[in-house]
Design a protein around this motif. Structure first.
Motif, PDB file in Angstrom:
ATOM      1  N   ILE A   1       6.280  12.260  13.792  1.00 58.57           N
ATOM      2  CA  ILE A   1       5.657  11.318  12.860  1.00 58.57           C
ATOM      3  C   ILE A   1       6.634  10.182  12.571  1.00 58.57           C
ATOM      4  O   ILE A   1       7.844  10.352  12.657  1.00 58.57           O
ATOM      5  CB  ILE A   1       5.201  12.001  11.550  1.00 58.57           C
ATOM      6  N   VAL A   2       6.095   9.023  12.243  1.00 60.77           N
ATOM      7  CA  VAL A   2       6.905   7.853  11.912  1.00 60.77           C
ATOM      8  C   VAL A   2       6.467   7.292  10.571  1.00 60.77           C
ATOM      9  O   VAL A   2       5.305   7.396  10.191  1.00 60.77           O
ATOM     10  CB  VAL A   2       6.838   6.760  13.003  1.00 60.77           C
ATOM     11  N   LYS A   3       7.404   6.677   9.864  1.00 66.19           N
ATOM     12  CA  LYS A   3       7.119   6.072   8.556  1.00 66.19           C
ATOM     13  C   LYS A   3       6.440   4.726   8.752  1.00 66.19           C
ATOM     14  O   LYS A   3       6.813   3.943   9.620  1.00 66.19           O
ATOM     15  CB  LYS A   3       8.419   5.869   7.778  1.00 66.19           C
TER      16      LYS A   3
ATOM     17  N   ALA B   1      -3.662  16.191   5.040  1.00 68.59           N
ATOM     18  CA  ALA B   1      -3.447  15.340   6.211  1.00 68.59           C
ATOM     19  C   ALA B   1      -4.789  14.705   6.564  1.00 68.59           C
ATOM     20  O   ALA B   1      -5.844  15.174   6.140  1.00 68.59           O
ATOM     21  CB  ALA B   1      -2.905  16.145   7.378  1.00 68.59           C
ATOM     22  N   MET B   2      -4.730  13.627   7.340  1.00 68.24           N
ATOM     23  CA  MET B   2      -5.949  12.917   7.737  1.00 68.24           C
ATOM     24  C   MET B   2      -5.851  12.588   9.226  1.00 68.24           C
ATOM     25  O   MET B   2      -4.768  12.623   9.809  1.00 68.24           O
ATOM     26  CB  MET B   2      -6.116  11.641   6.915  1.00 68.24           C
TER      27      MET B   2
ATOM     28  N   PRO C   1      -2.532   6.843  11.324  1.00 72.06           N
ATOM     29  CA  PRO C   1      -2.049   7.421  10.062  1.00 72.06           C
ATOM     30  C   PRO C   1      -2.484   8.886   9.928  1.00 72.06           C
ATOM     31  O   PRO C   1      -3.648   9.208  10.155  1.00 72.06           O
ATOM     32  CB  PRO C   1      -2.711   6.578   8.977  1.00 72.06           C
ATOM     33  N   VAL C   2      -1.518   9.767   9.568  1.00 70.41           N
ATOM     34  CA  VAL C   2      -1.852  11.190   9.466  1.00 70.41           C
ATOM     35  C   VAL C   2      -1.585  11.804   8.090  1.00 70.41           C
ATOM     36  O   VAL C   2      -2.152  12.839   7.767  1.00 70.41           O
ATOM     37  CB  VAL C   2      -1.157  12.029  10.564  1.00 70.41           C
ATOM     38  N   SER C   3      -0.730  11.187   7.261  1.00 73.09           N
ATOM     39  CA  SER C   3      -0.524  11.720   5.918  1.00 73.09           C
ATOM     40  C   SER C   3       0.192  10.692   5.050  1.00 73.09           C
ATOM     41  O   SER C   3       0.789   9.751   5.552  1.00 73.09           O
ATOM     42  CB  SER C   3       0.285  13.020   5.954  1.00 73.09           C
ATOM     43  N   ARG C   4       0.091  10.916   3.735  1.00 75.34           N
ATOM     44  CA  ARG C   4       0.767  10.056   2.770  1.00 75.34           C
ATOM     45  C   ARG C   4       2.073  10.710   2.326  1.00 75.34           C
ATOM     46  O   ARG C   4       2.146  11.926   2.202  1.00 75.34           O
ATOM     47  CB  ARG C   4      -0.120   9.823   1.544  1.00 75.34           C
TER      48      ARG C   4
ATOM     49  N   GLY D   1       0.823  -1.206   0.000  1.00 75.30           N
ATOM     50  CA  GLY D   1       0.000   0.000   0.000  1.00 75.30           C
ATOM     51  C   GLY D   1       0.854   1.252   0.000  1.00 75.30           C
ATOM     52  O   GLY D   1       2.072   1.188  -0.099  1.00 75.30           O
ATOM     53  N   PRO D   2       0.217   2.392   0.120  1.00 73.71           N
ATOM     54  CA  PRO D   2       0.953   3.656   0.046  1.00 73.71           C
ATOM     55  C   PRO D   2       1.840   3.853   1.265  1.00 73.71           C
ATOM     56  O   PRO D   2       1.544   3.384   2.358  1.00 73.71           O
ATOM     57  CB  PRO D   2      -0.159   4.713   0.002  1.00 73.71           C
ATOM     58  N   ARG D   3       2.956   4.542   1.047  1.00 76.06           N
ATOM     59  CA  ARG D   3       3.830   4.901   2.160  1.00 76.06           C
ATOM     60  C   ARG D   3       3.160   6.041   2.925  1.00 76.06           C
ATOM     61  O   ARG D   3       2.763   7.038   2.327  1.00 76.06           O
ATOM     62  CB  ARG D   3       5.196   5.315   1.649  1.00 76.06           C
ATOM     63  N   ILE D   4       3.027   5.875   4.205  1.00 69.76           N
ATOM     64  CA  ILE D   4       2.334   6.875   5.014  1.00 69.76           C
ATOM     65  C   ILE D   4       3.174   7.275   6.216  1.00 69.76           C
ATOM     66  O   ILE D   4       4.138   6.610   6.585  1.00 69.76           O
ATOM     67  CB  ILE D   4       0.955   6.371   5.496  1.00 69.76           C
ATOM     68  N   TYR D   5       2.776   8.385   6.810  1.00 73.09           N
ATOM     69  CA  TYR D   5       3.338   8.836   8.079  1.00 73.09           C
ATOM     70  C   TYR D   5       2.241   8.716   9.125  1.00 73.09           C
ATOM     71  O   TYR D   5       1.083   9.017   8.859  1.00 73.09           O
ATOM     72  CB  TYR D   5       3.805  10.286   7.989  1.00 73.09           C
ATOM     73  N   SER D   6       2.637   8.284  10.316  1.00 74.11           N
ATOM     74  CA  SER D   6       1.695   8.092  11.412  1.00 74.11           C
ATOM     75  C   SER D   6       2.154   8.880  12.633  1.00 74.11           C
ATOM     76  O   SER D   6       3.334   9.228  12.760  1.00 74.11           O
ATOM     77  CB  SER D   6       1.611   6.608  11.788  1.00 74.11           C
TER      78      SER D   6
END
Length: 106
Positions: free
Chosen positions: A101-103, A43-44, A18-21, A6-11
């Motif tokens: 944030i973390v990957k 951001a989400m 999850p907060v952004s792609r 899936g997409p690489r995201i930041y959490s």
């Protein structure tokens, strides 16, 4: 080989919400009071705080702190208004501090 995770995201570093792609990064050259930060187009899973005028490195802006919607940790801010024409591109964009944030899915 295609990426099947899936997409690489930041959490959120605190709760892994999850907060952004990664694809939504506009710039990695931002500076926050505690170090580097990234400018995102979207951001989400965040909650915006009250708007306030703040003098930043690039001048006066109206911003709102953004927090994780799960744990409430402040992760950065959203640019609501830029008063200088050269900074208008930031309006509506979100800055997330790198150390908050973390990957995920990398």
């Amino acid at each position: 080989m295609a990426d099947s995770t899936g997409p690489r995201i930041y959490s959120c570093f605190n709760c892994r919400n999850p907060v952004s792609r990664h694809d939504d990064i506009i710039s990695k050259a931002f500076q926050a009071s505690n170090g580097r930060a990234f400018l995102f187009s979207h951001a989400m899973n965040i909650v915006e705080g009250p708007k306030q005028d703040r003098h930043l490195i690039t001048g006066l802006h109206t911003i709102a702190d953004v927090s994780c919607s799960d744990c409430g940790q402040v992760l950065g801010w959203k640019y609501e208004r830029a008063y200088e024409d050269s900074q208008k591109y930031k309006e509506g964009k979100i800055v997330l501090e790198k150390f908050k944030i973390v990957k995920e899915n990398w």
